[in-house]
Design a protein around this motif. Sequence first.
Motif, PDB file in Angstrom:
ATOM      1  N   GLY A 172       0.780  -1.239   0.000  1.00 50.15           N
ATOM      2  CA  GLY A 172       0.000   0.000   0.000  1.00 50.15           C
ATOM      3  C   GLY A 172       0.806   1.281   0.000  1.00 50.15           C
ATOM      4  O   GLY A 172       0.251   2.362   0.232  1.00 50.15           O
ATOM      5  N   PHE A 173       2.123   1.195  -0.288  1.00 47.89           N
ATOM      6  CA  PHE A 173       2.953   2.398  -0.265  1.00 47.89           C
ATOM      7  C   PHE A 173       2.993   3.071  -1.637  1.00 47.89           C
ATOM      8  O   PHE A 173       2.887   2.422  -2.672  1.00 47.89           O
ATOM      9  N   ARG A 174       3.161   4.391  -1.590  1.00 49.40           N
ATOM     10  CA  ARG A 174       3.366   5.180  -2.803  1.00 49.40           C
ATOM     11  C   ARG A 174       4.646   5.987  -2.601  1.00 49.40           C
ATOM     12  O   ARG A 174       4.710   6.856  -1.735  1.00 49.40           O
ATOM     13  N   LEU A 175       5.657   5.654  -3.398  1.00 54.50           N
ATOM     14  CA  LEU A 175       6.973   6.285  -3.279  1.00 54.50           C
ATOM     15  C   LEU A 175       7.231   7.170  -4.490  1.00 54.50           C
ATOM     16  O   LEU A 175       6.937   6.771  -5.621  1.00 54.50           O
ATOM     17  N   ASP A 176       7.782   8.359  -4.235  1.00 53.41           N
ATOM     18  CA  ASP A 176       8.174   9.185  -5.386  1.00 53.41           C
ATOM     19  C   ASP A 176       9.445   8.573  -5.989  1.00 53.41           C
ATOM     20  O   ASP A 176      10.074   7.700  -5.370  1.00 53.41           O
ATOM     21  N   PRO A 177       9.837   8.974  -7.200  1.00 47.06           N
ATOM     22  CA  PRO A 177      10.974   8.337  -7.882  1.00 47.06           C
ATOM     23  C   PRO A 177      12.262   8.316  -7.067  1.00 47.06           C
ATOM     24  O   PRO A 177      12.980   7.312  -7.052  1.00 47.06           O
ATOM     25  N   ASP A 178      12.569   9.423  -6.369  1.00 52.33           N
ATOM     26  CA  ASP A 178      13.799   9.464  -5.568  1.00 52.33           C
ATOM     27  C   ASP A 178      13.725   8.486  -4.396  1.00 52.33           C
ATOM     28  O   ASP A 178      14.717   7.829  -4.052  1.00 52.33           O
ATOM     29  N   ALA A 179      12.553   8.384  -3.774  1.00 51.63           N
ATOM     30  CA  ALA A 179      12.374   7.471  -2.641  1.00 51.63           C
ATOM     31  C   ALA A 179      12.501   6.015  -3.099  1.00 51.63           C
ATOM     32  O   ALA A 179      13.127   5.193  -2.427  1.00 51.63           O
ATOM     33  N   ARG A 180      11.891   5.707  -4.240  1.00 48.74           N
ATOM     34  CA  ARG A 180      11.984   4.344  -4.775  1.00 48.74           C
ATOM     35  C   ARG A 180      13.430   3.984  -5.076  1.00 48.74           C
ATOM     36  O   ARG A 180      13.908   2.896  -4.721  1.00 48.74           O
ATOM     37  N   ARG A 181      14.160   4.894  -5.714  1.00 48.26           N
ATOM     38  CA  ARG A 181      15.553   4.654  -6.072  1.00 48.26           C
ATOM     39  C   ARG A 181      16.400   4.438  -4.815  1.00 48.26           C
ATOM     40  O   ARG A 181      17.249   3.553  -4.769  1.00 48.26           O
ATOM     41  N   GLU A 206       2.673   6.198   7.615  1.00 45.23           N
ATOM     42  CA  GLU A 206       2.379   6.961   6.409  1.00 45.23           C
ATOM     43  C   GLU A 206       2.516   6.071   5.176  1.00 45.23           C
ATOM     44  O   GLU A 206       3.341   5.164   5.146  1.00 45.23           O
ATOM     45  N   LYS A 207       1.702   6.360   4.162  1.00 47.28           N
ATOM     46  CA  LYS A 207       1.754   5.569   2.930  1.00 47.28           C
ATOM     47  C   LYS A 207       2.467   6.305   1.790  1.00 47.28           C
ATOM     48  O   LYS A 207       3.009   5.677   0.894  1.00 47.28           O
ATOM     49  N   ASN A 208       2.426   7.638   1.811  1.00 42.03           N
ATOM     50  CA  ASN A 208       3.106   8.435   0.789  1.00 42.03           C
ATOM     51  C   ASN A 208       4.483   8.835   1.338  1.00 42.03           C
ATOM     52  O   ASN A 208       4.569   9.638   2.273  1.00 42.03           O
ATOM     53  N   LEU A 209       5.542   8.258   0.773  1.00 37.97           N
ATOM     54  CA  LEU A 209       6.875   8.465   1.331  1.00 37.97           C
ATOM     55  C   LEU A 209       7.801   9.149   0.340  1.00 37.97           C
ATOM     56  O   LEU A 209       7.754   8.894  -0.867  1.00 37.97           O
ATOM     57  N   CYS A 210       8.667  10.021   0.897  1.00 38.77           N
ATOM     58  CA  CYS A 210       9.641  10.739   0.067  1.00 38.77           C
ATOM     59  C   CYS A 210      11.049  10.247   0.387  1.00 38.77           C
ATOM     60  O   CYS A 210      11.237   9.361   1.224  1.00 38.77           O
ATOM     61  N   LEU A 211      12.038  10.859  -0.247  1.00 32.80           N
ATOM     62  CA  LEU A 211      13.430  10.454  -0.079  1.00 32.80           C
ATOM     63  C   LEU A 211      13.876  10.509   1.379  1.00 32.80           C
ATOM     64  O   LEU A 211      14.494   9.559   1.887  1.00 32.80           O
ATOM     65  N   ASN A 212      13.556  11.581   2.081  1.00 26.91           N
ATOM     66  CA  ASN A 212      13.983  11.720   3.472  1.00 26.91           C
ATOM     67  C   ASN A 212      13.336  10.672   4.370  1.00 26.91           C
ATOM     68  O   ASN A 212      13.948  10.226   5.347  1.00 26.91           O
ATOM     69  N   ASP A 213      12.104  10.290   4.052  1.00 23.11           N
ATOM     70  CA  ASP A 213      11.435   9.240   4.828  1.00 23.11           C
ATOM     71  C   ASP A 213      12.213   7.929   4.724  1.00 23.11           C
ATOM     72  O   ASP A 213      12.441   7.246   5.730  1.00 23.11           O
ATOM     73  N   ILE A 214      12.615   7.567   3.502  1.00 22.00           N
ATOM     74  CA  ILE A 214      13.353   6.319   3.295  1.00 22.00           C
ATOM     75  C   ILE A 214      14.699   6.380   4.004  1.00 22.00           C
ATOM     76  O   ILE A 214      15.120   5.407   4.649  1.00 22.00           O
ATOM     77  N   ARG A 215      15.377   7.521   3.915  1.00 25.19           N
ATOM     78  CA  ARG A 215      16.670   7.655   4.587  1.00 25.19           C
ATOM     79  C   ARG A 215      16.529   7.535   6.099  1.00 25.19           C
ATOM     80  O   ARG A 215      17.420   7.024   6.783  1.00 25.19           O
ATOM     81  N   HIS A 216      15.401   7.987   6.611  1.00 27.33           N
ATOM     82  CA  HIS A 216      15.152   7.926   8.054  1.00 27.33           C
ATOM     83  C   HIS A 216      14.771   6.514   8.502  1.00 27.33           C
ATOM     84  O   HIS A 216      15.177   6.065   9.584  1.00 27.33           O
ATOM     85  N   LEU A 217      14.010   5.809   7.672  1.00 25.69           N
ATOM     86  CA  LEU A 217      13.436   4.524   8.078  1.00 25.69           C
ATOM     87  C   LEU A 217      14.293   3.313   7.742  1.00 25.69           C
ATOM     88  O   LEU A 217      14.282   2.323   8.467  1.00 25.69           O
ATOM     89  N   VAL A 218      15.006   3.362   6.617  1.00 27.70           N
ATOM     90  CA  VAL A 218      15.702   2.167   6.119  1.00 27.70           C
ATOM     91  C   VAL A 218      17.210   2.349   6.232  1.00 27.70           C
ATOM     92  O   VAL A 218      17.766   3.275   5.643  1.00 27.70           O
ATOM     93  N   SER A 219      17.845   1.455   6.969  1.00 28.08           N
ATOM     94  CA  SER A 219      19.292   1.555   7.165  1.00 28.08           C
ATOM     95  C   SER A 219      20.024   1.112   5.905  1.00 28.08           C
ATOM     96  O   SER A 219      19.564   0.230   5.175  1.00 28.08           O
ATOM     97  N   LEU A 220      21.158   1.721   5.672  1.00 27.26           N
ATOM     98  CA  LEU A 220      22.050   1.250   4.612  1.00 27.26           C
ATOM     99  C   LEU A 220      22.714  -0.037   5.075  1.00 27.26           C
ATOM    100  O   LEU A 220      23.112  -0.154   6.237  1.00 27.26           O
ATOM    101  N   ASN A 221      22.822  -1.022   4.201  1.00 23.71           N
ATOM    102  CA  ASN A 221      23.578  -2.214   4.577  1.00 23.71           C
ATOM    103  C   ASN A 221      25.064  -1.917   4.394  1.00 23.71           C
ATOM    104  O   ASN A 221      25.432  -0.969   3.701  1.00 23.71           O
ATOM    105  N   PRO A 222      25.966  -2.709   5.030  1.00 23.62           N
ATOM    106  CA  PRO A 222      27.402  -2.401   4.984  1.00 23.62           C
ATOM    107  C   PRO A 222      27.960  -2.259   3.578  1.00 23.62           C
ATOM    108  O   PRO A 222      28.789  -1.400   3.309  1.00 23.62           O
TER     109      PRO A 222
END
Length: 347
Positions: A172-181, A206-222
């Motif tokens: 059910g998420f809607r990501l803008d292009p930068d967030a998806r990438r 939230e269902k509509n997520l932007c780039l900053n949301d992804i950076r905040h929620l999803v950790s970078l793997n090593p």
Amino acid sequence: MNVYVYSGKDLYRMESNLHSFLKDHEISKDNVHWIDGSDVKNFRMESVLMECDTLSLFEEDAKKAVIVKNPFFLNASAKEAGKILKSDSASVQKRKKKELALKEARLSLLEQYLKQPDKNTQLIFYCHGFDADSRKKDYKLLEEYRAVFLSFNVMREKEFNAYADQEIRKAGFRLDPDARRELLARVSMDTLQLHNALEKMKLYGEKNLCLNDIRHLVSLNPEINVFALASCFIKGDMAGAIAARDEMLNANYDYMALIAMIASRLKALYNMKKLEERGMREEDIAIRLHANKWAVHFGLQDCRSLNSDQMLKLLKELADLDQGIKAGTIQPKDGFDAYLLKNGKRN
């Protein structure tokens, strides 16, 4: 045929499919029996088949599953008895004869069961994290009697991106292009990391997520962290390099690990740059270095402002920093930060 072979390296999809399989066949947890198939010396096929044919004392028509986990006889890396050679000592010949007899007995028992499998039992050979070896006699026997083979191979980039888009929509998420990438970069074509990320995103609400949301929620793997750190450093993006450094430090990586990772990436880029300076095309560089052509393309883009001599100088300074820290003459934090500040800024 109620006999299945699960194999492959995409563990999330394999485990998810097995869970759905057991649910679809209405097999309760109490009627799922796991047997370790990895022990060459102690595994016995008769124990598996006895479990398949054992009736429930309480449910006459109970549905059950017998799962042989990591069967050595389908694993390319597992060793069984080889041919008996005249040069073998008497003790070695005796051991090999015993092992060959056990192998023939296993194949014979399996064939007998495959001719008339129990209708209420699902027999599953579960190769967790490896591909079933089609050269093995057991594989050929299962194939001959039309067992069902399910392969869960690691997806290629195009397949994974389509799969990820499907799972994102399903959640059910809607990501803008930068967030998806950014999300795709952070999960690094790993289905388990993708689904872990989606679970974290669900908690956000939230269902509509932007780039900053992804950076905040999803950790970078090593792997992506070091790529981001080295990429920003090479391109002269100090803010990006410092942000990547901080993320890795927060994930409990020390400065020595950061130095080793940057050195590894710099060496790879140096080799690409050196071959490019010799006139080789990106496709030929990829073949020469056994690398993905897109990795070569983007790697060369990152270091386009440097030549191979400059990159070699960066590697030498990094090696000197490493030796200074190990000798105790340089503090890790001070030395690493000074290295970034001195070499990371591009005009």
